[in-house]
Write an enzyme that holds these catalytic residues in place. Structure first.
Site, PDB file in Angstrom:
ATOM      1  N   GLY A   1       2.899   2.838  11.133  1.00  0.00           N
ATOM      2  CA  GLY A   1       3.676   4.067  11.048  1.00  0.00           C
ATOM      3  C   GLY A   1       4.288   4.506  12.362  1.00  0.00           C
ATOM      4  O   GLY A   1       4.818   5.607  12.463  1.00  0.00           O
TER       5      GLY A   1
ATOM      6  N   GLU B   1      -6.594   4.506   8.179  1.00  0.00           N
ATOM      7  CA  GLU B   1      -6.469   5.935   7.868  1.00  0.00           C
ATOM      8  C   GLU B   1      -7.743   6.467   7.213  1.00  0.00           C
ATOM      9  O   GLU B   1      -8.123   7.625   7.431  1.00  0.00           O
ATOM     10  CB  GLU B   1      -5.244   6.159   6.969  1.00  0.00           C
ATOM     11  CG  GLU B   1      -3.943   5.943   7.719  1.00  0.00           C
ATOM     12  CD  GLU B   1      -2.749   5.656   6.830  1.00  0.00           C
ATOM     13  OE1 GLU B   1      -1.661   5.420   7.373  1.00  0.00           O
ATOM     14  OE2 GLU B   1      -2.904   5.647   5.588  1.00  0.00           O
TER      15      GLU B   1
ATOM     16  N   SER C   1       3.587  -2.544  10.268  1.00  0.00           N
ATOM     17  CA  SER C   1       5.037  -2.342  10.316  1.00  0.00           C
ATOM     18  C   SER C   1       5.832  -3.620  10.037  1.00  0.00           C
ATOM     19  O   SER C   1       6.766  -3.966  10.760  1.00  0.00           O
ATOM     20  CB  SER C   1       5.455  -1.739  11.672  1.00  0.00           C
ATOM     21  OG  SER C   1       4.920  -0.446  11.832  1.00  0.00           O
TER      22      SER C   1
ATOM     23  N   HIS D   1      -9.210   0.761   5.380  1.00  0.00           N
ATOM     24  CA  HIS D   1      -7.922   1.045   6.016  1.00  0.00           C
ATOM     25  C   HIS D   1      -8.121   2.003   7.185  1.00  0.00           C
ATOM     26  O   HIS D   1      -8.975   2.898   7.133  1.00  0.00           O
ATOM     27  CB  HIS D   1      -6.941   1.631   4.996  1.00  0.00           C
ATOM     28  CG  HIS D   1      -5.529   1.673   5.486  1.00  0.00           C
ATOM     29  ND1 HIS D   1      -5.062   2.662   6.325  1.00  0.00           N
ATOM     30  CD2 HIS D   1      -4.487   0.826   5.273  1.00  0.00           C
ATOM     31  CE1 HIS D   1      -3.789   2.421   6.605  1.00  0.00           C
ATOM     32  NE2 HIS D   1      -3.414   1.319   5.971  1.00  0.00           N
TER      33      HIS D   1
ATOM     34  N   ASN E   1       0.857  -1.184   0.000  1.00  0.00           N
ATOM     35  CA  ASN E   1       0.000   0.000   0.000  1.00  0.00           C
ATOM     36  C   ASN E   1       0.896   1.238   0.000  1.00  0.00           C
ATOM     37  O   ASN E   1       1.512   1.568   1.016  1.00  0.00           O
ATOM     38  CB  ASN E   1      -0.907  -0.014   1.228  1.00  0.00           C
ATOM     39  CG  ASN E   1      -1.764   1.225   1.331  1.00  0.00           C
ATOM     40  OD1 ASN E   1      -1.951   1.960   0.356  1.00  0.00           O
ATOM     41  ND2 ASN E   1      -2.306   1.469   2.515  1.00  0.00           N
TER      42      ASN E   1
ATOM     43  N   GLU F   1      -4.786  -5.137  10.839  1.00  0.00           N
ATOM     44  CA  GLU F   1      -3.788  -4.098  11.071  1.00  0.00           C
ATOM     45  C   GLU F   1      -4.014  -3.479  12.453  1.00  0.00           C
ATOM     46  O   GLU F   1      -4.928  -2.671  12.621  1.00  0.00           O
ATOM     47  CB  GLU F   1      -3.848  -3.028   9.983  1.00  0.00           C
ATOM     48  CG  GLU F   1      -5.257  -2.566   9.592  1.00  0.00           C
ATOM     49  CD  GLU F   1      -5.252  -1.307   8.756  1.00  0.00           C
ATOM     50  OE1 GLU F   1      -4.264  -1.056   8.067  1.00  0.00           O
ATOM     51  OE2 GLU F   1      -6.239  -0.565   8.832  1.00  0.00           O
TER      52      GLU F   1
ATOM     53  N   LYS G   1       0.036   4.359  -0.214  1.00  0.00           N
ATOM     54  CA  LYS G   1      -0.582   5.542   0.394  1.00  0.00           C
ATOM     55  C   LYS G   1      -0.360   6.756  -0.524  1.00  0.00           C
ATOM     56  O   LYS G   1      -0.426   6.611  -1.752  1.00  0.00           O
ATOM     57  CB  LYS G   1      -0.059   5.751   1.806  1.00  0.00           C
ATOM     58  CG  LYS G   1      -0.227   4.480   2.668  1.00  0.00           C
ATOM     59  CD  LYS G   1       0.100   4.681   4.126  1.00  0.00           C
ATOM     60  CE  LYS G   1      -0.075   3.375   4.890  1.00  0.00           C
ATOM     61  NZ  LYS G   1       0.150   3.538   6.337  1.00  0.00           N
TER      62      LYS G   1
END
Length: 250
Positions: free
Chosen positions: A173, A97, A213, A95, A9, A167, A11
């Site tokens: 991140g 985010e 990660s 996701h 991904n 996730e 992003k």
């Protein structure tokens, strides 16, 4: 059918020129003899470049998002038909985010999943808990309701086109990573919930990816767990050599 998958991904990274250069490097670095599905998810502006450049290779292309409507007055949005018209038949939905920054709810995501499946797209559906959920021991409840409210309305046959990506939000991140044991615990829990809602065959045939990660240094240990079928890779997917090393860890 359940199989190993490594999806990158990107992003909001890489313009058109950077995409082309990166894919050239990636095609040269990646093995052709691995029994693993390899997917990249560039930004919308690079999807057509990616599908054209990767034609004839063993690398698939996914979109990072799509709108649930077939079309209309939704400025700035992209429909399923727009994606499939350029050869993109995989989409990442849910996701963390998108949930956090764009306030996507499980109800909205259920509609997006339905639309994607109507267009014969495969869905990589993300679930996961925040740090406060893990600290309060509510992490399994959080993930269960994400599955229930967005996916458990689907008929059994639809799961042939569903991949789950777990996730832990607290490991995206941040440099933190769930231990391989924590990843396995949650992947097993997710598979058990699918089996309870449908049956063991559906559960056994569903690929569940870990997305928190993953790096070349920890990929092999994470992927060795029995219910971890690969990874949804973020930062490490932006470096061709790192991404190739993660694929080789399967």
């Amino acid at each position: 059918m359940r199989h190993s998958i490594v999806a990158g991904n990107w992003k909001m990274h890489k313009n058109a020129q950077e995409t082309s250069a990166f894919l050239n490097e990636l095609v040269n670095d990646l093995p052709n003899d691995k029994e693993v599905e390899i997917i990249v998810a560039p930004p919308f502006t690079s999807l057509l470049i990616a599908t054209q450049q990767l034609e004839g290779t063993n690398i698939g292309v996914a979109a990072q998002n799509m709108h649930q409507a077939e079309g209309g007055a939704f400025t700035g949005e992209i429909s399923a038909d727009m994606l499939t018209s350029i050869g993109v038949d995989i989409v990442i939905l849910g996701h963390s985010e998108r949930r956090q920054y764009f306030k996507e709810t499980d109800g909205t995501l259920a509609s997006k999943v339905d639309t994607a499946l109507r267009h014969n797209m495969r869905v990589i559906f993300c679930v996961g808990e925040e740090l406060k959920d893990r600290e309060s021991k509510q992490f399994q409840n959080v993930v269960y309701y994400q599955l229930k409210d967005a996916l458990f309305h689907l008929p059994k046959q639809a799961w042939e086109n569903i991949v789950i990506a777990y996730e832990p939000v607290w490991a995206i991140g941040t440099g933190l990573t769930a231990t391989p044991e924590q990843a396995q615990e949650m992947h097993q829990f997710i598979r058990e919930q699918i089996a309870h809602q449908y049956d063991q065959t559906v559960a056994n045939n569903t690929s569940i990816l870990y997305g928190g990660s993953v790096k070349p240094e920890n990929a092999k240990e994470i992927f060795s767990k029995p219910d971890v079928d690969g990874g949804l890779i973020g930062g490490a997917a932006l470096n061709a050599k790192d991404f190739s090393a993660i694929v080789n860890a399967i």
